[in-house]
Write an enzyme that holds these catalytic residues in place. Sequence first.
Site, PDB file in Angstrom:
ATOM      1  N   GLY A   7       0.838  -1.203   0.000  1.00 37.47           N
ATOM      2  CA  GLY A   7       0.000   0.000   0.000  1.00 37.47           C
ATOM      3  C   GLY A   7       0.866   1.244   0.000  1.00 37.47           C
ATOM      4  O   GLY A   7       0.768   2.078   0.896  1.00 37.47           O
ATOM      5  N   SER A  10       1.175   7.716   0.120  1.00 38.01           N
ATOM      6  CA  SER A  10       2.137   8.718   0.583  1.00 38.01           C
ATOM      7  C   SER A  10       2.994   8.204   1.744  1.00 38.01           C
ATOM      8  O   SER A  10       4.225   8.159   1.643  1.00 38.01           O
ATOM      9  CB  SER A  10       1.426  10.030   0.924  1.00 38.01           C
ATOM     10  OG  SER A  10       0.215   9.793   1.585  1.00 38.01           O
ATOM     11  N   LEU A  11       2.364   7.753   2.841  1.00 36.22           N
ATOM     12  CA  LEU A  11       3.173   7.297   3.988  1.00 36.22           C
ATOM     13  C   LEU A  11       3.982   6.039   3.641  1.00 36.22           C
ATOM     14  O   LEU A  11       5.178   5.949   3.958  1.00 36.22           O
ATOM     15  CB  LEU A  11       2.274   7.016   5.209  1.00 36.22           C
ATOM     16  CG  LEU A  11       3.054   6.528   6.435  1.00 36.22           C
ATOM     17  CD1 LEU A  11       3.920   7.645   7.021  1.00 36.22           C
ATOM     18  CD2 LEU A  11       2.132   5.964   7.505  1.00 36.22           C
ATOM     19  N   GLY A  12       3.357   5.083   2.961  1.00 42.66           N
ATOM     20  CA  GLY A  12       4.055   3.840   2.604  1.00 42.66           C
ATOM     21  C   GLY A  12       5.250   4.106   1.709  1.00 42.66           C
ATOM     22  O   GLY A  12       6.313   3.485   1.868  1.00 42.66           O
ATOM     23  N   LYS A  75      -5.159   2.090   3.281  1.00 44.03           N
ATOM     24  CA  LYS A  75      -6.245   2.742   4.013  1.00 44.03           C
ATOM     25  C   LYS A  75      -6.990   1.676   4.803  1.00 44.03           C
ATOM     26  O   LYS A  75      -7.132   0.534   4.331  1.00 44.03           O
ATOM     27  CB  LYS A  75      -7.214   3.400   3.036  1.00 44.03           C
ATOM     28  CG  LYS A  75      -6.584   4.505   2.208  1.00 44.03           C
ATOM     29  CD  LYS A  75      -6.477   5.771   3.007  1.00 44.03           C
ATOM     30  CE  LYS A  75      -5.936   6.896   2.149  1.00 44.03           C
ATOM     31  NZ  LYS A  75      -5.610   8.081   2.952  1.00 44.03           N
ATOM     32  N   LYS A 187      -3.025   7.942  19.146  1.00 44.82           N
ATOM     33  CA  LYS A 187      -2.955   8.275  17.712  1.00 44.82           C
ATOM     34  C   LYS A 187      -4.372   8.486  17.163  1.00 44.82           C
ATOM     35  O   LYS A 187      -4.604   9.383  16.350  1.00 44.82           O
ATOM     36  CB  LYS A 187      -2.231   7.155  16.955  1.00 44.82           C
ATOM     37  CG  LYS A 187      -2.145   7.342  15.443  1.00 44.82           C
ATOM     38  CD  LYS A 187      -1.188   8.442  15.088  1.00 44.82           C
ATOM     39  CE  LYS A 187      -0.877   8.673  13.626  1.00 44.82           C
ATOM     40  NZ  LYS A 187      -1.652   8.183  12.575  1.00 44.82           N
ATOM     41  N   ASN A 191      -5.690  11.806  15.264  1.00 55.91           N
ATOM     42  CA  ASN A 191      -6.349  11.768  13.953  1.00 55.91           C
ATOM     43  C   ASN A 191      -7.798  12.251  14.026  1.00 55.91           C
ATOM     44  O   ASN A 191      -8.290  12.902  13.099  1.00 55.91           O
ATOM     45  CB  ASN A 191      -6.317  10.350  13.359  1.00 55.91           C
ATOM     46  CG  ASN A 191      -4.942   9.940  12.882  1.00 55.91           C
ATOM     47  OD1 ASN A 191      -4.460   8.867  13.189  1.00 55.91           O
ATOM     48  ND2 ASN A 191      -4.278  10.791  12.139  1.00 55.91           N
TER      49      ASN A 191
HETATM   50  O1  KPL Z   1      -1.635  10.583  10.626  1.00 55.25           O
HETATM   51  C1  KPL Z   1      -1.762  11.673  10.147  1.00 55.25           C
HETATM   52  C2  KPL Z   1      -2.604  11.768   8.934  1.00 55.25           C
HETATM   53  O2  KPL Z   1      -2.485  12.736   8.190  1.00 55.25           O
HETATM   54  O3  KPL Z   1      -3.392  10.838   8.733  1.00 55.25           O
HETATM   55  C3  KPL Z   1      -1.158  12.884  10.806  1.00 55.25           C
HETATM   56  C4  KPL Z   1      -0.340  12.447  11.990  1.00 55.25           C
HETATM   57  C5  KPL Z   1      -2.251  13.810  11.241  1.00 55.25           C
HETATM   58  C6  KPL Z   1      -0.172  13.627   9.946  1.00 55.25           C
HETATM   59  O4  KPL Z   1      -0.765  14.450   9.010  1.00 55.25           O
END
Ligand code: KPL
Length: 310
Positions: A7, A10-12, A75, A187, A191
């Site tokens: 996945g 962006s983060l991955g 997601k 977390k 969020n």
């Molecule tokens: O986890 C995040 C997200 O954008 O889903 C944060 C920590 C808020 C960083 O933008």
Amino acid sequence: MEIVVFGAGSLGSLVGGVLARTDEHTVTLVAREPHARAIRESGLRLGGEFDETVTPDATTDGSNLAADLAIVTVKSFDTPAAAETLATGAFDAVLSLQNGMGNEETLAAAIDAPILAGTATYGAILQEPGVVECTGLGEIVLGWLDGGSTGSDSNSSTQATHIGGAFDRAGLETAIAEDMPRRLWTKLAINAGINPVTALTGTTNDAVSSGPAAEVARDAARETARVAEAAGVSLCEREVVTAMDRVATGTAANTSSMAQDVAAGRRTEIDSINGYVVERATALEVDVPTNQILTTLIRTWERGCGVRTA
Ligand code: KPL
């Protein structure tokens, strides 16, 4: 380590790309087209803090893969499908680095490998196929959901430490925690505050640092702490507000994942964030009016643009 990132949005892409900076790891990103093709053809450009081009492998087909570690960054509404695909492969460990709650349980029900829980507060944005920008340095926290007893054997804490050490050496600040449920609820509170408020107002994360939008976000975070407490997880309102303020400041220029989804006309993770808070609050008889309003507004937006049917 051989690492699969399942996945690579962006983060991955950011996490996989940073891990691919060292010779220590062979990284395969499971991504959509045209991102996967761009990475295969020209490498993955890490913009912002990391300013480097790396060359992980990239594929669209996540089935039958084998690796030391699979990092799941899909997601939350795609977790069941990801779990089914990952179950066709072989992994020594699987780490969920996702927003929302319940992902680890879904993965554990399908995959025959120890499942680690994790949180990540790095800001990342996919600028174009093959280019991911780090918009805020954060932290990864990982561990077993029950402090270690669901690990495959007595080596479980060594395994978490080994993975954390490898992340750290690659340049991802990582801590190992023995109180993951508490971390996941924290977390969730972050969020629950930042994501819908920035999504509805079309702002970056600094919008929840001060002013009227900050008050709405703080109320959503405080309510989440109250639900956590009612669920038996010790978390106080002040703590989550401080944690949310820290993330909002640390990722001030970042567009939250939900704001990115709304801007792109995509389905959001509202169900597993504020929707989850509302669901648990209802069962535990806790009042969460702010989470209720935020959930209703985002779901209404989703229905309006046809990305939600129910
Ligand atoms: O986890 C995040 C997200 O954008 O889903 C944060 C920590 C808020 C960083 O933008």
